[in-house]
Design a protein around this motif. Structure first.
Motif, PDB file in Angstrom:
ATOM      1  N   MET A 115       0.794  -1.226   0.000  1.00 27.41           N
ATOM      2  CA  MET A 115       0.000   0.000   0.000  1.00 27.41           C
ATOM      3  C   MET A 115       0.826   1.276   0.000  1.00 27.41           C
ATOM      4  SD  MET A 115      -3.455  -0.425   0.550  1.00 27.41           S
ATOM      5  CE  MET A 115      -4.133   0.411   1.977  1.00 27.41           C
ATOM      6  N   PHE A 116       2.051   1.233   0.544  1.00 28.47           N
ATOM      7  CA  PHE A 116       2.744   2.511   0.713  1.00 28.47           C
ATOM      8  C   PHE A 116       4.208   2.402   0.364  1.00 28.47           C
ATOM      9  CE2 PHE A 116       2.167   0.171   4.592  1.00 28.47           C
ATOM     10  CZ  PHE A 116       3.457  -0.026   5.005  1.00 28.47           C
ATOM     11  N   PRO A 117       4.806   3.533  -0.008  1.00 28.51           N
ATOM     12  CA  PRO A 117       6.207   3.526  -0.388  1.00 28.51           C
ATOM     13  C   PRO A 117       7.115   3.355   0.811  1.00 28.51           C
ATOM     14  CG  PRO A 117       5.171   5.649  -0.912  1.00 28.51           C
ATOM     15  CD  PRO A 117       4.186   4.851  -0.169  1.00 28.51           C
ATOM     16  N   ALA A 119       9.664   4.965   1.566  1.00 29.52           N
ATOM     17  CA  ALA A 119      10.171   6.195   2.192  1.00 29.52           C
ATOM     18  C   ALA A 119       9.348   6.614   3.412  1.00 29.52           C
ATOM     19  CB  ALA A 119      10.188   7.328   1.175  1.00 29.52           C
ATOM     20  N   VAL A 266       9.646  -7.683 -16.241  1.00 23.25           N
ATOM     21  CA  VAL A 266       8.320  -7.205 -16.640  1.00 23.25           C
ATOM     22  C   VAL A 266       7.237  -8.034 -15.953  1.00 23.25           C
ATOM     23  CG1 VAL A 266       6.753  -6.909 -18.570  1.00 23.25           C
ATOM     24  CG2 VAL A 266       9.151  -6.332 -18.829  1.00 23.25           C
ATOM     25  N   LEU A 269       6.908  -6.911 -12.415  1.00 22.45           N
ATOM     26  CA  LEU A 269       6.305  -5.588 -12.300  1.00 22.45           C
ATOM     27  C   LEU A 269       4.818  -5.621 -12.538  1.00 22.45           C
ATOM     28  CD1 LEU A 269       8.971  -3.487 -14.099  1.00 22.45           C
ATOM     29  CD2 LEU A 269       8.089  -3.102 -11.818  1.00 22.45           C
ATOM     30  N   THR A 270       4.420  -6.274 -13.624  1.00 26.95           N
ATOM     31  CA  THR A 270       3.007  -6.260 -13.956  1.00 26.95           C
ATOM     32  C   THR A 270       2.236  -7.153 -12.998  1.00 26.95           C
ATOM     33  OG1 THR A 270       3.482  -7.939 -15.582  1.00 26.95           O
ATOM     34  CG2 THR A 270       3.286  -5.700 -16.368  1.00 26.95           C
ATOM     35  N   ALA A 273       0.328  -5.813 -10.004  1.00 28.47           N
ATOM     36  CA  ALA A 273      -0.965  -5.162 -10.125  1.00 28.47           C
ATOM     37  C   ALA A 273      -2.114  -6.057  -9.691  1.00 28.47           C
ATOM     38  CB  ALA A 273      -1.182  -4.738 -11.571  1.00 28.47           C
ATOM     39  N   VAL A 274      -1.812  -7.332  -9.456  1.00 33.14           N
ATOM     40  CA  VAL A 274      -2.884  -8.261  -9.081  1.00 33.14           C
ATOM     41  C   VAL A 274      -3.233  -8.091  -7.618  1.00 33.14           C
ATOM     42  CG1 VAL A 274      -3.651 -10.583  -9.604  1.00 33.14           C
ATOM     43  CG2 VAL A 274      -1.402  -9.868 -10.341  1.00 33.14           C
ATOM     44  N   LYS A 275      -3.846  -7.015  -7.294  1.00 32.92           N
ATOM     45  CA  LYS A 275      -4.152  -6.824  -5.879  1.00 32.92           C
ATOM     46  C   LYS A 275      -5.568  -7.300  -5.586  1.00 32.92           C
ATOM     47  CE  LYS A 275      -1.146  -2.937  -5.385  1.00 32.92           C
ATOM     48  NZ  LYS A 275      -0.936  -1.640  -4.788  1.00 32.92           N
TER      49      LYS A 275
ATOM     50  N   PHE B 186       9.194   5.815 -19.592  1.00 32.21           N
ATOM     51  CA  PHE B 186       8.213   5.533 -20.646  1.00 32.21           C
ATOM     52  C   PHE B 186       8.323   4.084 -21.108  1.00 32.21           C
ATOM     53  CE2 PHE B 186      10.214   5.043 -24.768  1.00 32.21           C
ATOM     54  CZ  PHE B 186      11.505   5.485 -24.533  1.00 32.21           C
ATOM     55  N   PHE B 188       8.927   1.431 -19.455  1.00 33.92           N
ATOM     56  CA  PHE B 188       8.217   0.535 -18.554  1.00 33.92           C
ATOM     57  C   PHE B 188       6.721   0.495 -18.902  1.00 33.92           C
ATOM     58  CE2 PHE B 188       5.642   0.698 -14.577  1.00 33.92           C
ATOM     59  CZ  PHE B 188       5.592  -0.660 -14.380  1.00 33.92           C
ATOM     60  N   ILE B 192       4.251  -2.658 -20.450  1.00 37.45           N
ATOM     61  CA  ILE B 192       2.943  -3.101 -19.960  1.00 37.45           C
ATOM     62  C   ILE B 192       1.942  -3.143 -21.111  1.00 37.45           C
ATOM     63  CG2 ILE B 192       1.006  -2.533 -18.450  1.00 37.45           C
ATOM     64  CD1 ILE B 192       2.853  -1.379 -16.478  1.00 37.45           C
ATOM     65  N   VAL B 233      -3.764   0.151 -14.794  1.00 37.52           N
ATOM     66  CA  VAL B 233      -2.658  -0.274 -13.941  1.00 37.52           C
ATOM     67  C   VAL B 233      -1.447   0.632 -14.128  1.00 37.52           C
ATOM     68  CG1 VAL B 233      -0.910  -2.057 -13.740  1.00 37.52           C
ATOM     69  CG2 VAL B 233      -3.311  -2.670 -13.640  1.00 37.52           C
ATOM     70  N   PHE B 236      -1.798   3.809 -12.406  1.00 42.20           N
ATOM     71  CA  PHE B 236      -1.585   3.623 -10.970  1.00 42.20           C
ATOM     72  C   PHE B 236      -0.101   3.644 -10.629  1.00 42.20           C
ATOM     73  CE2 PHE B 236      -0.969   0.733  -7.325  1.00 42.20           C
ATOM     74  CZ  PHE B 236      -1.678   1.447  -6.381  1.00 42.20           C
ATOM     75  N   PHE B 237       0.677   2.915 -11.418  1.00 39.17           N
ATOM     76  CA  PHE B 237       2.120   2.909 -11.182  1.00 39.17           C
ATOM     77  C   PHE B 237       2.694   4.308 -11.327  1.00 39.17           C
ATOM     78  CE2 PHE B 237       2.142  -1.747 -12.293  1.00 39.17           C
ATOM     79  CZ  PHE B 237       2.564  -2.147 -11.050  1.00 39.17           C
ATOM     80  N   GLN B 244       7.127   8.740  -5.027  1.00 37.88           N
ATOM     81  CA  GLN B 244       8.357   8.173  -4.482  1.00 37.88           C
ATOM     82  C   GLN B 244       9.627   8.734  -5.097  1.00 37.88           C
ATOM     83  OE1 GLN B 244       8.315   4.004  -3.742  1.00 37.88           O
ATOM     84  NE2 GLN B 244       6.384   3.717  -4.789  1.00 37.88           N
ATOM     85  N   ALA B 292      -0.416   7.966  -0.123  1.00 39.10           N
ATOM     86  CA  ALA B 292      -0.305   6.703  -0.858  1.00 39.10           C
ATOM     87  C   ALA B 292      -1.513   5.810  -0.610  1.00 39.10           C
ATOM     88  CB  ALA B 292       0.979   5.970  -0.450  1.00 39.10           C
ATOM     89  N   ALA B 296      -4.257   4.443  -3.236  1.00 38.66           N
ATOM     90  CA  ALA B 296      -4.482   3.010  -3.417  1.00 38.66           C
ATOM     91  C   ALA B 296      -5.947   2.650  -3.186  1.00 38.66           C
ATOM     92  CB  ALA B 296      -3.581   2.210  -2.483  1.00 38.66           C
ATOM     93  N   VAL B 309      -5.406  -7.139 -14.491  1.00 38.07           N
ATOM     94  CA  VAL B 309      -3.982  -7.465 -14.604  1.00 38.07           C
ATOM     95  C   VAL B 309      -3.483  -7.017 -15.956  1.00 38.07           C
ATOM     96  CG1 VAL B 309      -2.305  -9.274 -14.327  1.00 38.07           C
ATOM     97  CG2 VAL B 309      -4.580  -9.547 -13.386  1.00 38.07           C
ATOM     98  N   ALA B 310      -2.300  -6.483 -15.974  1.00 38.67           N
ATOM     99  CA  ALA B 310      -1.752  -6.071 -17.266  1.00 38.67           C
ATOM    100  C   ALA B 310      -1.324  -7.284 -18.055  1.00 38.67           C
ATOM    101  CB  ALA B 310      -0.557  -5.180 -17.041  1.00 38.67           C
TER     102      ALA B 310
END
Ligand SMILES: Nc1ncnc2c1ncn2[C@@H]1O[C@H](COP(=O)(O)OP(=O)(O)O)[C@@H](O)[C@H]1O
Ligand SMILES: [Mg+2]
Lengths: 276, 310, 336
Positions: A115-117, A119, A266, A269-270, A273-275, B186, B188, B192, B233, B236-237, B244, B292, B296, B309-310
């Motif tokens: 949920m959060f970064p 930092a 990849v 990363l992708t 997104a499956v949250k 870009f 990245f 996707i 997605v 969102f990223f 960040q 954040a 979310a 899902v991407a």
């Protein structure tokens, strides 16, 4: 191919080349800059060097500190990967295979990290690492980095483990195989694709991480390469050629490795997104 | 295994435990789960909660926090013009990402998503900046923008003009930063989209073509709607990523000139950590956390239906 | 060598009762087939016997020993899954060997048993292959090999042939029958295919909605189905059912007769029927006909009778092969 198609295709490739040069030019200038004198950089940063001076690259390669930084980064990254794979897969296995009272709650708890970064908690993290006496050790980076990567790893692992055929477990169970043994003998060996994905992804994250090492590593002996690079830059402010040689040498192996493993990066990363 | 349990939960606990031990169920839970729980609690949840606690103190990090100041830290942060600039900069990054970076990535993805050798080369090239460490990217671009000794200097020399110091310009420095951000990320987003576009069934496109749809119509009415989950997605990223940004700024501008190019995290680092204002910095962390989580939750609520899902 | 006794077994999944109070004894050394439509609870019952599922109530005894609370691996059973559930990362030999290793069987004996299983199942040449490199029939054999090395007292099979093509299925059926003869252990075999049940079993248990409809030898079920359900389920093509009143048997709610027990009559008895579809199989001809008052019926006639769709026939069910059922679908005897 008709005329119109041909023209369209030429326009397409021309546009792609334009973007490609925008992408590559800075990196090219960096690599070439390592061969030039500073005077030459000032006049022709994008041109080929008049003479290919190897001395700047050589002096970096001969600097034991340079190798020290790389080694530190490597060991820390490997530590993160191993710890994440083991701890994350073990927890994910429990969630995938065993339903027990509170398992859903614990699972949601472990996913909070999505949920959060990083930092947001960096200051208390610094205090904690300091109070545990871990400053300037590898663990100062490995433990928090792994902890923050766990959520995603567990999510990806559990999804994968749940897709392993159920009757595999039942067959092994009838053969007398217990839960812990099944994890080591079946789940892990049958999950190499997801282990590779998560492993590569964690490695990249850890290798490139800057903020956390910056906060918890103070002695040059413990520096990872991004810290070493910034340190070096500070020492040779006006001598771009040395800094550029440093940058080139430190990023080149990583780029080769990462490009070879881009499929996994990849996917990782992708997959994030499956949250839910 | 749900079924195994359903039956067992009706048995007395002692029996369940005994049998659980017999085949290792309980052992498995007790051995395999705690490492993750401990690590996560110690290094994620605990620091996070402590942020929420320290934020109400004036504390330099030594001893234990005693100087309770209520919400003073928050008031100071919100009223601080540099923080306001940092928030503004973060919003600018979001806007640039949504309206320049994503469209660029989409166009490129549409141009090269098919699997041909040429496309593979371009894909690789466009992905390189993403793979590069942020610090390295920032350093490389600070060389590009350097009007004294870098690429800018040599360009200025070539066209015979005075060298220009983009990163030292209060108005333009952040434009330079955003250029680097687009350059860096870009590829990245493009990846996707490419993955999603390759998942669009080819017969859908062929059917549209047979019905007489033009290329742009196919993109507009078939491909883009089909990859909408990927677009959601990637947006969102982009937003979470904007919150960040840190590594790139440090080598490029370090927040300057005159604190014009801070983001929330560089602000946190500069005014919280380097000055050991642990309370103050923690309060910034809390604000970042709230931002954040809001993003979310909002996103989950409104965009991410299951299986996005991407 | 062991019989299997199920006493008062019930099974609920949440609020859904899949098996309500079931009693069954599977005799020692028998080849018992559980048959019934999909979703009737056969797999659930088999899994309860294996210990993969626990019954909501009731007791299971194997060889006279109560195993209701015993771990599956200690029950003296083995199971062949529909998907085979071979361990993909292990070779054939390791697959077969795995259970023995876990049971800490001495190495010499393990090797001997694996070799014997490989010989029985003609797997000698494939021992070093991974499951992915095997054909469907070979995988099936490995799955069987994995269960025989453990020398179980009871073999459990859950639709083991349903992933094979028709020819292979016939062949494996023969091999399973031979296996049963050579190792005469108790075998419990689940299928939804009544042909498989008829050809393999020495005892068939017909299940419907979690209940046992009838237990008996294959031909008993065919000759004397105790319920309408069994009558309709066993035999192919399906038995015809008509209202008792429609054919002069007011005392019975339903009268059934099999397609093969209908003759073409030339005289006054029987009824008029129009053929709608005719399937010529060679030895037999199957005709789907529409009869006045009786509706659609299926008849099986000798192959030498040439029929075309649209013809009109006079058909008569053979009196001695009529089956009578009451309002509850139970068999009843009717004096003729
Ligand atoms: N684990 C389970 N949870 C809930 N319902 C189940 C479970 N397993 C089976 N069922 C239900 O029990 C019924 C019987 O299933 P099953 O024994 O697999 O039937 P069969 O093998 O005869 O086709 C079905 O309605 C099925 O949906
Ligand atoms: Mg079944």
């Amino acid at each position: 191919m008709s005329r119109a198609q041909l023209i369209r295709n030429i326009a397409r490739v021309a546009f792609l080349c334009l973007v490609a040069s925008f992408v590559l030019a800075p990196m090219l200038a960096t690599v070439l800059g390592g061969f030039k004198t500073n005077a030459e950089i000032r006049t022709g940063a994008l041109a080929l060097p008049e003479t290919w001076n190897l001395e700047f690259y050589a002096s970096i390669a001969e600097d034991p500190m340079f190798w020290r930084y790389l080694l530190n980064s490597l060991l820390i990254s490997i530590g993160c990967v191993l710890l994440t794979l083991f701890v994350g897969a073990a927890a994910a296995y429990v969630f995938a295979q065993i339903r027990f009272f509170g398992s859903r709650m614990l699972f949601s708890y472990l996913l909070l990290g999505l949920m959060f970064p990083f930092a947001t908690a960096i200051l208390p993290l610094f205090i904690k690492v300091r109070d545990l006496g871990l400053l300037d050790t590898y663990w100062a980076v490995i433990l928090p980095q792994t902890a923050f990567g766990l959520s995603l790893a567990i999510l990806l692992f559990r999804t994968f483990f749940e897709q392993l055929p159920k009757d595999l477990f039942e067959a092994a169970y009838l053969d007398g195989c217990g839960y812990v043994r099944f994890f080591f003998r079946f789940t892990l060996p049958l999950s190499t694709p997801i282990l590779a994905t998560v492993g590569v992804f964690v490695f990249v994250q850890s290798w490139n991480n800057f903020l956390l090492p910056l906060v918890v590593l103070n002695s040059r002996e413990a520096f990872t390469w991004p810290l070493g690079m910034m340190q070096f830059r500070g020492e040779y402010v006006t001598q771009w050629n040395r800094t550029l040689a440093f940058v080139t040498l430190s990023i080149l192996p990583a780029i080769v490795f990462f490009l070879a493993a881009q499929k996994y990066i990849v996917a990782g990363l992708t997959g994030g997104a499956v949250k839910g | 295994m749900a079924s195994l349990d359903a039956a067992r939960s009706s048995e007395p606990l002692s029996l369940r435990l005994r049998r659980g031990l017999g085949n290792g169920r309980v052992t498995a839970v007790l051995i395999l789960l705690p490492p993750a729980l401990i690590l996560f609690t110690l290094f994620v949840i605990l620091p996070l909660s402590e942020s929420g606690y320290y934020a109400f103190f004036n504390w330099n990090g030594y001893g234990s926090p005693t100087d309770y100041v209520g919400v003073e830290n928050f008031e100071r942060i919100v009223g601080h013009s540099i923080f306001q600039t940092a928030v503004g900069n973060t919003l600018k990054i979001v806007l640039i990402s949504l309206f320049i970076q994503m469209p660029l990535a989409l166009v490129l993805a549409l141009l090269i998503y098919r699997k041909t050798p040429t496309n593979a080369v371009f894909r690789l090239i466009f992905f390189v900046p993403y793979i590069l460490a942020e610090v390295a990217a920032g350093l490389i671009w600070s060389f590009v923008f350097d009007g004294n000794y870098g690429v800018s200097a040599s360009i200025a020399a070539a066209i015979g003009s005075e060298p220009y110091f983009l990163l030292a310009d209060r108005d333009w420095a952040f434009v330079a930063v955003m250029t680097v951000i687009v350059w860096k990320y870009f590829g990245f987003h493009m990846m996707i989209y490419i993955a999603a576009l390759q998942g669009v069934p080819e017969d859908l496109i062929e059917a549209a073509r047979i019905e007489g749809a033009s290329r742009t119509q196919i993109v507009r009415y078939v491909q883009v709607p089909q990859i909408k989950p990927a677009l959601i997605v990637s947006a969102f990223f982009a937003i979470i990523g904007a919150l960040q940004v840190f590594d790139i700024i440090i080598p490029l501008t370090n927040g300057g000139p005159s604190n014009q190019t801070h983001t929330i995290v560089t602000y946190l680092y500069t005014f919280g950590l380097t000055r050991l204002n642990i309370g103050f910095g923690s309060a910034v962390g809390v604000i970042l956390f709230i931002a954040a989580v809001t993003v979310a939750v909002f996103y989950q609520r409104f965009f991410m239906k299951r299986g996005a899902v991407a | 060598m062991a019989d299997v006794r199920l006493e008062g077994i019930t099974k609920r999944f949440g609020s859904l009762t899949v098996i309500p109070d079931l009693h069954l004894t599977v005799p020692d050394g028998s080849f018992t087939v559980l048959v019934g439509p999909s979703g009737c609870g056969k797999s659930t019952l088999l899994r309860i016997i294996s210990g993969l599922e626990n019954p909501s109530s009731g007791r299971i005894a194997i060889g006279g020993k109560d195993v209701t609370k015993t771990e599956p691996s200690q029950r003296g059973i083995s199971m062949v899954f529909q998907s085979y559930a071979l361990y993909p990362h292990m070779t054939v030999a390791q697959n077969i060997d795995f259970g023995l290793r876990l049971a800490k069987t001495p190495t010499v004996e393990r090797e001997a048993r694996v070799a014997e299983a490989a010989r029985i199942l003609a797997l000698d040449d494939y021992l070093d292959r991974k499951p992915a490199q095997l054909s469907g029939g070979q995988r099936q054999r490995v799955a069987i090999g994995r269960s025989i090395v453990r020398k179980p007292e009871v073999f459990l099979f859950d639709e083991p042939l349903s992933n094979l093509d028709a020819a292979l299925r016939t062949q494996m059926r023969v091999e399973l029958a031979q296996l049963h003869q050579s190792i005469d252990a108790t075998m419990i075999y689940v299928t939804h295919d009544q042909v498989e049940a008829m050809t393999l079993a020495d005892r068939i248990v017909v299940m419907n909605k979690g209940r046992i409809e009838q237990v008996g030898a294959p031909m008993d079920l065919y000759d004397r189905p105790e319920t309408v359900f069994v009558a309709g389920f066993i035999g192919s093509p399906k038995m015809n059912f008509v209202k008792g009143a429609a054919i002069g048997h007011e005392e019975a709610e339903t009268v059934g007769f099999r397609p093969e027990h209908v003759t073409v009559s030339d005289g006054g008895e029987g009824f008029e029927a129009h053929t709608k579809v005719v399937e010529t199989l060679g030895a037999d001809t199957i005709a789907y006909v529409e009869a006045d008052r009786l509706g659609e019926l299926t008849v099986r006639l000798p192959g030498h009778i040439r029929l075309k769709a649209g013809e009109t026939l006079r058909l008569a069910p053979q009196d001695e092969y009529l089956h009578f059922f009451d309002q509850n679908g139970q068999r009843m005897e009717v004096s003729r």
